[in-house]
Design a protein around this motif. Structure first.
Motif, PDB file in Angstrom:
ATOM      1  N   LEU A 177       0.973  -1.190  -0.019  1.00  0.00           N
ATOM      2  CA  LEU A 177      -0.160   0.093  -0.267  1.00  0.00           C
ATOM      3  C   LEU A 177       0.622   1.212   0.278  1.00  0.00           C
ATOM      4  O   LEU A 177       0.677   2.047  -0.816  1.00  0.00           O
ATOM      5  N   LEU A 178       2.322   1.269   1.001  1.00  0.00           N
ATOM      6  CA  LEU A 178       2.433   2.140   0.863  1.00  0.00           C
ATOM      7  C   LEU A 178       3.460   2.885  -1.042  1.00  0.00           C
ATOM      8  O   LEU A 178       3.642   4.024  -1.219  1.00  0.00           O
ATOM      9  N   SER A 179       3.989   1.778  -0.961  1.00  0.00           N
ATOM     10  CA  SER A 179       4.920   1.868  -2.544  1.00  0.00           C
ATOM     11  C   SER A 179       3.457   1.611  -3.648  1.00  0.00           C
ATOM     12  O   SER A 179       3.797   3.004  -4.404  1.00  0.00           O
ATOM     13  N   GLU A 180       1.894   1.619  -3.316  1.00  0.00           N
ATOM     14  CA  GLU A 180       1.461   2.096  -4.278  1.00  0.00           C
ATOM     15  C   GLU A 180       0.883   3.848  -3.930  1.00  0.00           C
ATOM     16  O   GLU A 180      -0.069   4.489  -5.013  1.00  0.00           O
ATOM     17  N   GLY A 181       1.182   4.874  -2.886  1.00  0.00           N
ATOM     18  CA  GLY A 181       1.337   6.179  -2.871  1.00  0.00           C
ATOM     19  C   GLY A 181       0.330   6.066  -1.480  1.00  0.00           C
ATOM     20  O   GLY A 181       0.075   7.003  -1.203  1.00  0.00           O
ATOM     21  N   TYR A 182      -0.445   5.011  -0.862  1.00  0.00           N
ATOM     22  CA  TYR A 182      -1.194   5.527   0.264  1.00  0.00           C
ATOM     23  C   TYR A 182      -0.114   5.821   1.421  1.00  0.00           C
ATOM     24  O   TYR A 182       0.832   5.808   1.504  1.00  0.00           O
ATOM     25  N   SER A 183      -1.258   6.720   2.382  1.00  0.00           N
ATOM     26  CA  SER A 183      -0.482   7.633   3.348  1.00  0.00           C
ATOM     27  C   SER A 183      -0.934   6.716   4.411  1.00  0.00           C
ATOM     28  O   SER A 183      -2.324   7.308   4.260  1.00  0.00           O
ATOM     29  N   VAL A 184      -0.658   6.831   6.033  1.00  0.00           N
ATOM     30  CA  VAL A 184      -0.664   6.881   6.965  1.00  0.00           C
ATOM     31  C   VAL A 184      -2.104   7.615   7.502  1.00  0.00           C
ATOM     32  O   VAL A 184      -3.622   7.452   7.608  1.00  0.00           O
ATOM     33  N   ALA A 185      -1.435   9.116   7.243  1.00  0.00           N
ATOM     34  CA  ALA A 185      -2.756   9.912   7.343  1.00  0.00           C
ATOM     35  C   ALA A 185      -4.005  10.762   5.999  1.00  0.00           C
ATOM     36  O   ALA A 185      -4.870  10.578   6.458  1.00  0.00           O
ATOM     37  N   GLU A 186      -3.608   9.818   5.171  1.00  0.00           N
ATOM     38  CA  GLU A 186      -4.533   9.742   4.155  1.00  0.00           C
ATOM     39  C   GLU A 186      -6.122   8.863   4.678  1.00  0.00           C
ATOM     40  O   GLU A 186      -6.903   9.314   4.821  1.00  0.00           O
ATOM     41  N   LEU A 187      -5.231   7.856   5.319  1.00  0.00           N
ATOM     42  CA  LEU A 187      -6.482   6.956   6.068  1.00  0.00           C
ATOM     43  C   LEU A 187      -6.561   6.961   6.922  1.00  0.00           C
ATOM     44  O   LEU A 187      -7.872   6.882   7.448  1.00  0.00           O
ATOM     45  N   GLU A 188      -6.208   7.698   7.832  1.00  0.00           N
ATOM     46  CA  GLU A 188      -6.825   8.175   9.228  1.00  0.00           C
ATOM     47  C   GLU A 188      -8.311   9.117   8.356  1.00  0.00           C
ATOM     48  O   GLU A 188      -9.191   8.940   9.207  1.00  0.00           O
ATOM     49  N   ASP A 189      -8.099  10.071   7.208  1.00  0.00           N
ATOM     50  CA  ASP A 189      -8.910  11.313   7.496  1.00  0.00           C
ATOM     51  C   ASP A 189     -10.082  10.262   6.374  1.00  0.00           C
ATOM     52  O   ASP A 189     -11.548  10.510   6.526  1.00  0.00           O
ATOM     53  N   HIS A 190      -9.868   8.951   5.901  1.00  0.00           N
ATOM     54  CA  HIS A 190     -10.786   8.452   5.388  1.00  0.00           C
ATOM     55  C   HIS A 190     -11.758   7.769   6.582  1.00  0.00           C
ATOM     56  O   HIS A 190     -12.935   8.093   6.631  1.00  0.00           O
ATOM     57  N   ILE A 191     -10.809   7.197   7.268  1.00  0.00           N
ATOM     58  CA  ILE A 191     -11.396   6.437   8.091  1.00  0.00           C
ATOM     59  C   ILE A 191     -12.630   7.450   9.649  1.00  0.00           C
ATOM     60  O   ILE A 191     -13.728   7.073   9.540  1.00  0.00           O
TER      61      ILE A 191
END
Length: 153
Positions: free
Chosen positions: A98-112
């Motif tokens: 997921l990190l190699s595909e460009g996802y970030s932890v901050a983006e995931l937290e915002d989405h949640i």
């Protein structure tokens, strides 16, 4: 004030003398409680209880033999540890992908966070629709088209 041993023995003697007048009726005078007629060969049990309630508890699982329990629990623990390690490795690989595909932890937290907000709003809307349906005497399903709502939403 402190007590002396002689006062203790005097106090005990007084208690014994007083309690002797309070004795219960001897068992011979007591009458057993009256019961209905008994049917030979049948035992009365308390309503709602099965016959097995009166005996000692028997586990449906056989008890392990001494030494066998230790080996079995050790094997079980090792198997659990192995499964957890495999799951950790799998999750680590997924995170790396997921990190190699460009996802970030901050983006995931915002989405949640946005998903939580959406679910809270949807719950409130469902509650209002339910109350409105009760007032109108219809089902909530019947209200969906009036408000432009999709049944699958």
């Amino acid at each position: 004030r402190s007590w002396s041993p002689s006062e203790d023995s005097k106090h005990l003697a007084d208690l014994r003398r007083l309690s002797s007048g309070l004795a219960l009726d001897p068992p011979s005078r007591q009458r057993p409680p009256s019961r209905g007629p008994r049917t030979p060969g049948l035992r009365r049990i308390q309503p709602g209880l099965s016959k097995s309630c009166g005996g000692a508890f028997r586990s449906p699982r056989p008890s392990p033999k001494p030494g066998q329990a230790d080996r079995a629990s050790d094997d079980s623990l090792h198997l659990d540890i192995q499964k957890l390690k495999e799951k950790k490795d799998m999750l680590d690989k997924e995170i790396t992908q997921l990190l190699s595909e460009g996802y970030s932890v901050a983006e995931l937290e915002d989405h949640i966070s946005q998903l939580h907000q959406y679910n809270d709003l949807k719950d409130a809307a469902q509650m209002l629709l339910g109350r409105l349906a009760v007032i109108r005497g219809v089902t909530t399903k019947e209200l969906y088209p009036e408000f432009g709502l999709d049944m699958n939403d």
